[in-house]
Design an enzyme around this catalytic site. Structure first.
Site, PDB file in Angstrom:
ATOM      1  N   ASP A   1     -10.213  -4.030  -4.525  1.00  0.00           N
ATOM      2  CA  ASP A   1      -9.420  -2.988  -3.881  1.00  0.00           C
ATOM      3  C   ASP A   1      -9.581  -1.686  -4.659  1.00  0.00           C
ATOM      4  O   ASP A   1      -9.365  -1.668  -5.873  1.00  0.00           O
ATOM      5  CB  ASP A   1      -7.945  -3.418  -3.873  1.00  0.00           C
TER       6      ASP A   1
ATOM      7  N   HIS B   1      -7.720  -5.441  -0.268  1.00  0.00           N
ATOM      8  CA  HIS B   1      -6.555  -4.689   0.178  1.00  0.00           C
ATOM      9  C   HIS B   1      -6.110  -5.191   1.552  1.00  0.00           C
ATOM     10  O   HIS B   1      -6.941  -5.495   2.406  1.00  0.00           O
ATOM     11  CB  HIS B   1      -6.934  -3.207   0.266  1.00  0.00           C
TER      12      HIS B   1
ATOM     13  N   SER C   1       0.835  -1.199   0.000  1.00  0.00           N
ATOM     14  CA  SER C   1       0.000   0.000   0.000  1.00  0.00           C
ATOM     15  C   SER C   1       0.875   1.257   0.000  1.00  0.00           C
ATOM     16  O   SER C   1       1.640   1.464  -0.946  1.00  0.00           O
ATOM     17  CB  SER C   1      -0.955  -0.053   1.191  1.00  0.00           C
TER      18      SER C   1
END
Length: 348
Positions: A286, A316, A191
């Site tokens: 996501d 995610h 991320s």
């Protein structure tokens, strides 16, 4: 019910979660509900069950102030991380003023992964990603440095970038101290950490090196100037929300004009040629999916060897959910294999 569950002690919640994930698949399906299908994809049962338990425990990734959200993440980690992965030797180190945690697997290796944790540049610590780093160290057969870079809003953009690059350069300069080959140092992250890994690769390459030899990017954020279809399709209900992304960006880069800076929106860099080979993993459900895949496509267009892998059934954050179910570990195992291969090919 959710308020009641949130008051249950965390060890009890964790035991309950493990018990639920250990049930037969038909029973788990009854708890999770009907299969979720969207954009031609079906959500993995493990992911759907985790989301159901999150709702039951009233867990949200972003809730309250940054301090409150950090505390919530620390509590949630206990529910999904599982027991510490062994055998891995762990110690705290200093990378020229940037704190880090060093992981060494039992397997002899001279390869190193400099890892940047996720958390939207606001949340996360080496503690929150301890399981991920232990797993990669053991399964990829690499040493790992988990970088404890500065967080926003106390330290806004580009503080995290400065720390990320400084940590990599120090690790490279002091490779012998860690028992690694400076020609076999990769960067990675999930991320926001994937963003920092990609930005570190870009900046060190453009500065003429030394640069990483491989990029391991889990569902990276790469462009906050455009909202691609996945940002709308999965804006709520799948762990990371579109509102969460706004909250993170508002804390890290409050000046909207700065968000086109390639040190933040790395996809907007004019030239990606010469960057290290990459494994770019995205999750089907996501909101960041499309920008991660766009970055992979741009790397390929620039002649960079890259594998872009969409785990169509996942959400995610899957690389941090290693203590429950099996699907999250399966996906992370693939990444560990890619890292092992990428570093083997980098051997002199």
């Amino acid at each position: 019910m959710s308020t009641l569950m949130s008051r249950v002690p965390l060890p009890v919640q964790a035991a309950f979660a493990r018990a639920v994930f250990g049930l037969p698949a038909p029973v788990k399906r009854l708890i999770a509900g009907k299969p979720v299908r969207l954009d031609g994809q079906e959500l993995a049962l493990d992911a759907q069950l985790l989301l159901a338990l999150d709702r039951l425990a009233d867990h949200q990734l972003v809730k309250g102030t940054p301090e409150q959200a950090r505390a919530n993440l620390a509590r949630a980690k206990q529910l999904v991380a599982g027991e510490p992965i062994e055998p891995v030797a762990v110690r705290e180190v200093d990378l020229g003023g940037v704190p880090a945690r060093f992981y060494a697997p039992e397997e002899e290796t001279d390869a190193l992964l400099v890892y940047y944790h996720g958390g939207g540049w606001v949340l996360g610590t080496p503690d929150s990603h301890d399981g991920t780093c232990r797993y990669l160290a053991r399964e990829a057969g690499v040493k790992v440095l988990s970088v404890d870079y500065r967080l926003a809003p106390e330290h806004r953009f580009p503080a995290a970038v400065d720390d990320a690059v400084a940590a990599f350069r120090h690790a490279h300069a002091k490779a012998a101290d860690f028992g690694v080959d400076p020609a076999r140092i990769a960067v990675g992250g999930d991320s926001a950490g994937g963003n920092l890994a990609a930005v570190t690769s870009l900046l060190t390459t453009r500065d003429g090196g030394p640069a990483p030899v491989f990029q391991l990017l889990f569902y990276p954020g790469t462009d906050n100037t455009v909202r691609r279809p996945s940002r709308e399709l999965f804006k709520t209900g799948f762990f990371l929300t579109s509102a969460d992304i706004d909250w993170f960006c508002d804390h890290y880069v409050p000046d909207v004009a700065q968000r086109a800076d390639p040190r933040f929106s790395v996809l907007l860099a004019e030239d990606l040629s010469g960057l290290p080979p990459a494994y770019v993993a995205t999750a089907g459900f996501d909101p960041l999916r499309d920008e991660g895949e766009a970055f992979g496509a741009k790397l390929a267009e620039a002649g960079v060897p890259v594998t872009v892998r969409r785990h169509r059934d996942l959400i995610h954050g899957y690389a941090t959910f290693l203590g429950i179910g099996t699907r999250f570990r399966e996906a992370t195992a693939e990444a560990a294999g890619a890292l092992r291969t990428g570093l083997a090919l980098a051997r002199r």
